[in-house]
Design an enzyme around this catalytic site. Structure first.
Site, PDB file in Angstrom:
ATOM      1  CB  THR A  16      -7.900  -2.386   4.769  1.00  0.00           C
ATOM      2  OG1 THR A  16      -6.841  -1.558   4.266  1.00  0.00           O
ATOM      3  CG2 THR A  16      -8.777  -2.833   3.618  1.00  0.00           C
ATOM      4  CG  ASP A  37      -0.226   4.539  10.548  1.00  0.00           C
ATOM      5  OD1 ASP A  37       0.798   3.873  10.762  1.00  0.00           O
ATOM      6  OD2 ASP A  37      -1.141   4.171   9.767  1.00  0.00           O
TER       7      ASP A  37
HETATM    8  P1  13P Z   1      -4.266  -2.253   6.587  1.00  0.00           P
HETATM    9  O1  13P Z   1      -4.989  -1.099   5.960  1.00  0.00           O
HETATM   10  O2  13P Z   1      -3.804  -3.233   5.592  1.00  0.00           O
HETATM   11  O3  13P Z   1      -5.050  -2.845   7.704  1.00  0.00           O
HETATM   12  O4  13P Z   1      -2.917  -1.662   7.230  1.00  0.00           O
HETATM   13  C1  13P Z   1      -2.997  -0.688   8.230  1.00  0.00           C
HETATM   14  C2  13P Z   1      -1.645  -0.157   8.537  1.00  0.00           C
HETATM   15  O5  13P Z   1      -0.657  -0.853   8.474  1.00  0.00           O
HETATM   16  C3  13P Z   1      -1.542   1.247   8.960  1.00  0.00           C
HETATM   17  O6  13P Z   1      -0.224   1.665   9.061  1.00  0.00           O
END
Ligand code: 13P
Length: 283
Positions: free
Chosen positions: A232, A81
């Protein structure tokens, strides 16, 4: 079973659903994601950020997630990511990742393209698909911190040019989404998403999906989003459940007893998302 994200996202695109991409940092989050995916018979991506690699070890966490993916009874891809640089990408390929994001969205257009192309060349040589981003998604995700002032929506024409010039496999779009908790009610720009969808043929990715109301997620899926990132809400379930449990059981010192309900709470979050993404039963 361990698969690449390309087969997952192309099937999602063809059949009108989105695959959940859930961030992990440790054993318990990984267990929660895999259990939810198996319970719902859904394909999933398990995402690891540069921050998670730093926390848990560049060899250790990918090894743990690879094993979990291999023994899972549903298809699982391991995804980097927001890959911050070429070096991290290479170490992730070596560690067995089956999906890579190179996020150079903070750079000027030409440099973003050049960085992404470099990664595409090596990843495609070993059959690993690549996600790239244009525009700037606001909020904070690990080392990626973008203030409201810096956040920028993706421009549909630029998206088309970027996909053409970059040669990557999936495009992450900024359409009013933001990482972390939203300050007010998020409002995705669906006209923008539709315009991007009309100009770009590869699968589209929605980051920062924690806290976006279900109805907007449904509309995003119907408008062509094929991969949705959640971090999150999982963290929140983990830590709030832990706080609650330790408050009620202050003498408990067995981590297995404390983490058990945390895993259950995270699994419930992931299962709910899988339902909203319409990926249940697609494995
Ligand atoms: P959130 O933390 O808002 O769920 O986003 C996760 C995300 O986009 C990881 O790249």
């Amino acid at each position: 079973m361990l698969v690449t994200s390309k087969e997952l996202l192309l099937d999602a695109q063809k059949n009108g659903y989105a695959v959940g991409a859930f961030n992990t940092n440790n054993l318990e989050i990984t267990q929660a994601i895999v259990r939810a995916a198996e319970a719902k018979r859904a394909p999933v991506l398990i995402q690891i950020s540069a921050g998670a690699l730093k926390y848990a070890g560049v060899d250790f966490l990918p090894m743990l997630v690879s094993k979990a993916a291999q023994i899972a009874t549903v298809p699982v891809a391991i995804h980097l990511d927001h890959g911050p640089d070429f070096k991290t990408v290479i170490s992730c390929l070596r560690a067995g990742f089956t999906s890579i994001m190179r996020d150079a969205s903070k750079l000027p257009y030409g440099e973003n393209v050049a960085e992404v192309r470099k990664v595409v060349e090596v990843c495609h040589a070993v059959g690993v698909p690549v996600e790239a981003e244009i525009g700037r998604i606001g909020g904070a995700e690990e080392h990626v911190v973008v203030s409201d002032r810096e956040a920028a929506m993706s421009d549909p024409d630029e998206c088309a040019r970027f996909a053409e010039d970059g040669g990557f496999d999936f495009l992450a779009v900024a359409i009013g989404n933001a990482h972390g908790f939203y300050k007010g009610e998020p409002k995705l720009d669906f006209d923008r998403l539709t315009a991007i969808r009309e100009r770009v043929s590869i699968p589209l990715v929605l980051h920062g999906a924690s806290g976006i109301p279900d109805a907007q997620i449904t509309r995003a899926v119907e408008s062509g989003i094929c991969k949705i990132n959640i971090d999150t809400e999982i963290r929140n379930a983990f830590i709030r459940t832990m706080q609650d449990y330790t408050q009620k059981n202050p003498d408990q010192i067995d981590p297995r007893k404390v983490f058990g309900p945390c895993i259950d709470a995270m699994q419930a979050v992931v299962e709910r998302k899988i339902e909203i993404f319409r990926s249940a039963g697609r494995a």
